[in-house]
Write a protein that holds these residues in place. Structure first.
Motif, PDB file in Angstrom:
ATOM      1  N   GLU A 232       0.818  -1.204   0.000  1.00 19.04           N
ATOM      2  CA  GLU A 232       0.000   0.000   0.000  1.00 19.04           C
ATOM      3  C   GLU A 232       0.862   1.268   0.000  1.00 19.04           C
ATOM      4  OE1 GLU A 232      -3.542   0.023   2.517  1.00 19.04           O
ATOM      5  OE2 GLU A 232      -3.288  -2.146   2.729  1.00 19.04           O
ATOM      6  N   VAL A 233       2.021   1.222   0.657  1.00 16.75           N
ATOM      7  CA  VAL A 233       2.946   2.354   0.626  1.00 16.75           C
ATOM      8  C   VAL A 233       3.458   2.546  -0.802  1.00 16.75           C
ATOM      9  CG1 VAL A 233       5.209   3.194   1.414  1.00 16.75           C
ATOM     10  CG2 VAL A 233       3.593   2.229   3.068  1.00 16.75           C
ATOM     11  N   LEU A 234       3.770   1.447  -1.476  1.00 20.23           N
ATOM     12  CA  LEU A 234       4.215   1.522  -2.865  1.00 20.23           C
ATOM     13  C   LEU A 234       3.112   2.124  -3.748  1.00 20.23           C
ATOM     14  CD1 LEU A 234       6.421   0.892  -4.947  1.00 20.23           C
ATOM     15  CD2 LEU A 234       5.423  -1.394  -5.167  1.00 20.23           C
ATOM     16  N   GLU A 235       1.873   1.711  -3.521  1.00 26.64           N
ATOM     17  CA  GLU A 235       0.749   2.280  -4.272  1.00 26.64           C
ATOM     18  C   GLU A 235       0.611   3.782  -3.999  1.00 26.64           C
ATOM     19  OE1 GLU A 235      -2.618  -0.158  -3.204  1.00 26.64           O
ATOM     20  OE2 GLU A 235      -1.702  -1.937  -4.086  1.00 26.64           O
ATOM     21  N   ALA A 236       0.848   4.188  -2.753  1.00 28.21           N
ATOM     22  CA  ALA A 236       0.785   5.612  -2.404  1.00 28.21           C
ATOM     23  C   ALA A 236       1.864   6.384  -3.159  1.00 28.21           C
ATOM     24  CB  ALA A 236       0.949   5.799  -0.897  1.00 28.21           C
ATOM     25  N   PHE A 237       3.036   5.778  -3.310  1.00 23.12           N
ATOM     26  CA  PHE A 237       4.120   6.399  -4.068  1.00 23.12           C
ATOM     27  C   PHE A 237       3.692   6.647  -5.510  1.00 23.12           C
ATOM     28  CE2 PHE A 237       7.691   5.345  -6.997  1.00 23.12           C
ATOM     29  CZ  PHE A 237       8.427   6.512  -6.857  1.00 23.12           C
ATOM     30  N   PHE A 238       3.120   5.635  -6.147  1.00 19.25           N
ATOM     31  CA  PHE A 238       2.712   5.798  -7.543  1.00 19.25           C
ATOM     32  C   PHE A 238       1.533   6.768  -7.680  1.00 19.25           C
ATOM     33  CE2 PHE A 238       5.312   1.978  -8.285  1.00 19.25           C
ATOM     34  CZ  PHE A 238       6.109   2.504  -9.297  1.00 19.25           C
ATOM     35  N   GLU A 239       0.662   6.817  -6.690  1.00 18.09           N
ATOM     36  CA  GLU A 239      -0.403   7.823  -6.703  1.00 18.09           C
ATOM     37  C   GLU A 239       0.193   9.225  -6.590  1.00 18.09           C
ATOM     38  OE1 GLU A 239      -3.192   6.870  -3.588  1.00 18.09           O
ATOM     39  OE2 GLU A 239      -3.675   4.941  -4.506  1.00 18.09           O
ATOM     40  N   ASP A 240       1.231   9.358  -5.767  1.00 18.12           N
ATOM     41  CA  ASP A 240       1.917  10.639  -5.606  1.00 18.12           C
ATOM     42  C   ASP A 240       2.606  11.046  -6.911  1.00 18.12           C
ATOM     43  OD1 ASP A 240       2.822  12.914  -4.212  1.00 18.12           O
ATOM     44  OD2 ASP A 240       4.604  11.876  -3.468  1.00 18.12           O
ATOM     45  N   VAL A 241       3.247  10.095  -7.575  1.00 14.91           N
ATOM     46  CA  VAL A 241       3.891  10.381  -8.859  1.00 14.91           C
ATOM     47  C   VAL A 241       2.841  10.834  -9.871  1.00 14.91           C
ATOM     48  CG1 VAL A 241       5.144   9.367 -10.815  1.00 14.91           C
ATOM     49  CG2 VAL A 241       5.878   8.863  -8.483  1.00 14.91           C
ATOM     50  N   ASP A 242       1.717  10.126  -9.929  1.00 13.00           N
ATOM     51  CA  ASP A 242       0.626  10.497 -10.837  1.00 13.00           C
ATOM     52  C   ASP A 242       0.164  11.922 -10.564  1.00 13.00           C
ATOM     53  OD1 ASP A 242      -2.524  10.686 -11.236  1.00 13.00           O
ATOM     54  OD2 ASP A 242      -1.802   9.171 -12.650  1.00 13.00           O
ATOM     55  N   HIS A 243      -0.052  12.230  -9.292  1.00 14.72           N
ATOM     56  CA  HIS A 243      -0.500  13.570  -8.908  1.00 14.72           C
ATOM     57  C   HIS A 243       0.541  14.620  -9.305  1.00 14.72           C
ATOM     58  CE1 HIS A 243      -2.603  16.605  -6.583  1.00 14.72           C
ATOM     59  NE2 HIS A 243      -1.453  16.924  -6.013  1.00 14.72           N
ATOM     60  N   SER A 244       1.813  14.327  -9.075  1.00 15.22           N
ATOM     61  CA  SER A 244       2.893  15.267  -9.407  1.00 15.22           C
ATOM     62  C   SER A 244       2.976  15.517 -10.910  1.00 15.22           C
ATOM     63  CB  SER A 244       4.228  14.743  -8.887  1.00 15.22           C
ATOM     64  OG  SER A 244       4.211  14.678  -7.489  1.00 15.22           O
ATOM     65  N   ILE A 245       2.803  14.468 -11.691  1.00 17.21           N
ATOM     66  CA  ILE A 245       2.825  14.610 -13.153  1.00 17.21           C
ATOM     67  C   ILE A 245       1.698  15.549 -13.593  1.00 17.21           C
ATOM     68  CG2 ILE A 245       2.392  13.389 -15.323  1.00 17.21           C
ATOM     69  CD1 ILE A 245       3.838  10.974 -14.094  1.00 17.21           C
ATOM     70  N   ARG A 246       0.544  15.354 -13.021  1.00 20.66           N
ATOM     71  CA  ARG A 246      -0.600  16.199 -13.367  1.00 20.66           C
ATOM     72  C   ARG A 246      -0.357  17.651 -12.939  1.00 20.66           C
ATOM     73  NH1 ARG A 246      -4.848  12.929 -15.000  1.00 20.66           N
ATOM     74  NH2 ARG A 246      -4.523  10.743 -14.519  1.00 20.66           N
ATOM     75  N   GLU A 247       0.265  17.842 -11.775  1.00 23.28           N
ATOM     76  CA  GLU A 247       0.567  19.196 -11.306  1.00 23.28           C
ATOM     77  C   GLU A 247       1.574  19.902 -12.211  1.00 23.28           C
ATOM     78  OE1 GLU A 247       1.827  19.247  -7.231  1.00 23.28           O
ATOM     79  OE2 GLU A 247      -0.223  19.452  -6.519  1.00 23.28           O
ATOM     80  N   LEU A 248       2.440  19.126 -12.849  1.00 21.40           N
ATOM     81  CA  LEU A 248       3.413  19.702 -13.763  1.00 21.40           C
ATOM     82  C   LEU A 248       2.801  20.075 -15.104  1.00 21.40           C
ATOM     83  CD1 LEU A 248       6.488  17.418 -13.009  1.00 21.40           C
ATOM     84  CD2 LEU A 248       6.251  19.853 -12.451  1.00 21.40           C
ATOM     85  N   GLY A 249       1.506  19.797 -15.258  1.00 23.20           N
ATOM     86  CA  GLY A 249       0.796  20.232 -16.453  1.00 23.20           C
ATOM     87  C   GLY A 249       0.673  19.191 -17.544  1.00 23.20           C
ATOM     88  N   ILE A 250       1.006  17.952 -17.251  1.00 25.54           N
ATOM     89  CA  ILE A 250       0.839  16.887 -18.243  1.00 25.54           C
ATOM     90  C   ILE A 250      -0.650  16.572 -18.334  1.00 25.54           C
ATOM     91  CG2 ILE A 250       1.440  14.522 -18.891  1.00 25.54           C
ATOM     92  CD1 ILE A 250       3.833  16.511 -18.784  1.00 25.54           C
ATOM     93  N   GLY A 251      -1.179  16.560 -19.541  1.00 23.97           N
ATOM     94  CA  GLY A 251      -2.601  16.296 -19.757  1.00 23.97           C
ATOM     95  C   GLY A 251      -2.958  14.848 -19.504  1.00 23.97           C
ATOM     96  N   ASP A 252      -4.248  14.604 -19.370  1.00 19.74           N
ATOM     97  CA  ASP A 252      -4.753  13.265 -19.072  1.00 19.74           C
ATOM     98  C   ASP A 252      -4.266  12.215 -20.063  1.00 19.74           C
ATOM     99  OD1 ASP A 252      -6.072  14.088 -16.822  1.00 19.74           O
ATOM    100  OD2 ASP A 252      -8.020  14.301 -17.808  1.00 19.74           O
ATOM    101  N   THR A 253      -4.129  12.581 -21.329  1.00 14.36           N
ATOM    102  CA  THR A 253      -3.700  11.589 -22.316  1.00 14.36           C
ATOM    103  C   THR A 253      -2.220  11.259 -22.193  1.00 14.36           C
ATOM    104  OG1 THR A 253      -3.308  13.319 -23.957  1.00 14.36           O
ATOM    105  CG2 THR A 253      -5.492  12.260 -23.969  1.00 14.36           C
TER     106      THR A 253
END
Length: 183
Positions: free
Chosen positions: A73-94
């Protein structure tokens, strides 16, 4: 059955959050950036979180099913954090899935190379892997990652002394000083 899974996830959330926050806080220690030549950039921070997560997963891999479930679950939290960070950097959904696959490959490649070097107690191989990953563009001109490799070796040894109760409580801490003490 689905409700028991959701309930278990929810009850572990506080433990997952506490442990993931400890990992990310440890990855922000100034010594990594000021003394051990980790770049203080978005990718540099990813690298530091990755190596702490590798150390955490290495330690929890020999634990019981409850701790291993928490580690997953900690590993999953890491990947959720990476996903969130990518989106914050302005990468679009696609563009997010493509980037996530790249970051997953990066993470698992690092986990493999760092894990092999740690398992073999090969500080030189670990320093080379860190240099390749943390300073990929620098080649032969990359700063030495020897100090960081030494810290990782000491940290891995210190973390082995962490008890199952501490792991199950989401309270694993990383050594803060350069001697590896304090874990």
């Amino acid at each position: 059955m689905i409700w028991s899974l959701l309930k278990r996830k929810k009850s572990n959330q506080a433990l997952v959050t506490r442990q993931y926050e400890a990992i990310t806080a440890a990855a922000r220690w100034p010594a990594f950036y000021e003394e051990m030549d980790a770049p203080d950039t978005v990718i540099g921070r990813f690298e530091m979180i990755t190596l702490h997560l590798v150390l955490y997963l290495r330690r929890t891999s020999s634990s019981g099913p409850a701790v291993q479930g928490l580690a997953q679950e900690v590993l999953e939290a890491f990947f959720e954090d990476v996903d969130h960070s990518i989106r914050e950097l302005g990468i679009g959904d696609t563009g997010v899935p493509k980037r996530m696959k790249k970051f997953a490959r990066m993470f698992y490649g690092r986990a493999n190379s760092y894990g092999e070097a740690l398992e073999a107690a090969d500080e030189t191989a670990l320093a080379e892997a860190l240099s390749r990953n943390i300073h990929p563009e620098a080649g032969a001109a990359a700063p030495s990652m020897q100090a960081l490799a030494e810290w990782m070796m000491r940290a891995a040894t210190a973390l082995e002394r962490t008890g199952e109760e501490t792991l199950a409580s989401g309270l694993l801490e990383f050594p803060q000083d350069q001697t590896g003490a304090g874990a």
